[in-house]
Scaffold this motif. Structure first.
Motif, PDB file in Angstrom:
ATOM      1  N   GLU A   1      43.008  36.170  46.873  1.00 51.35           N
ATOM      2  CA  GLU A   1      41.782  36.648  46.219  1.00 51.35           C
ATOM      3  C   GLU A   1      42.076  37.804  45.279  1.00 51.35           C
ATOM      4  O   GLU A   1      41.523  37.878  44.176  1.00 51.35           O
ATOM      5  N   MET A   2      42.977  38.689  45.695  1.00 56.05           N
ATOM      6  CA  MET A   2      43.340  39.811  44.828  1.00 56.05           C
ATOM      7  C   MET A   2      44.069  39.310  43.584  1.00 56.05           C
ATOM      8  O   MET A   2      43.791  39.757  42.465  1.00 56.05           O
TER       9      MET A   2
ATOM     10  N   LEU B   1      42.888  39.769  39.680  1.00 58.34           N
ATOM     11  CA  LEU B   1      43.755  40.339  38.647  1.00 58.34           C
ATOM     12  C   LEU B   1      43.907  39.376  37.476  1.00 58.34           C
ATOM     13  O   LEU B   1      43.836  39.785  36.314  1.00 58.34           O
ATOM     14  N   ALA B   2      44.120  38.095  37.775  1.00 59.15           N
ATOM     15  CA  ALA B   2      44.293  37.097  36.713  1.00 59.15           C
ATOM     16  C   ALA B   2      43.015  36.971  35.881  1.00 59.15           C
ATOM     17  O   ALA B   2      43.079  36.884  34.652  1.00 59.15           O
ATOM     18  N   GLU B   3      41.856  36.963  36.546  1.00 57.28           N
ATOM     19  CA  GLU B   3      40.583  36.873  35.823  1.00 57.28           C
ATOM     20  C   GLU B   3      40.367  38.077  34.915  1.00 57.28           C
ATOM     21  O   GLU B   3      39.712  37.968  33.872  1.00 57.28           O
ATOM     22  N   ASN B   4      40.934  39.219  35.282  1.00 58.52           N
ATOM     23  CA  ASN B   4      40.813  40.428  34.474  1.00 58.52           C
ATOM     24  C   ASN B   4      41.902  40.532  33.416  1.00 58.52           C
ATOM     25  O   ASN B   4      42.028  41.551  32.749  1.00 58.52           O
TER      26      ASN B   4
END
Length: 80
Positions: free
Chosen positions: A54-55, A59-62
């Protein structure tokens, strides 16, 4: 490693389990307890992995990621 030392309340509980017919002897009770610990440990590992994923997804989405170059990672796979 066959010796098991239990507190008095634990001894009473185990004896009650045996007398109720739930388990035949102390070994069965201990094995059941160890199985439960093993399952709990497996669940703990699962939830730790889930949190890590989930983390990483957040991070990837950001935009906090590096492009993956499959050919640089495994160049022999592309020599066909």
């Amino acid at each position: 490693m066959p010796n098991v030392h239990l507190t008095e309340p634990m001894q009473k509980y185990v004896q009650a389990q045996i007398e109720s017919g739930a388990y035949a002897n102390l070994s069965e009770v201990v094995r059941a307890g160890v199985r439960m610990l093993m399952e709990k440990d497996g669940a703990r590992q699962f939830y730790a992995l889930k949190a890590d994923l989930e983390m990483a997804a957040t991070l990837a989405e950001n935009g906090d990621f590096a492009e993956f170059d499959a050919q640089a990672f495994e160049p022999d796979a592309f020599d066909r």
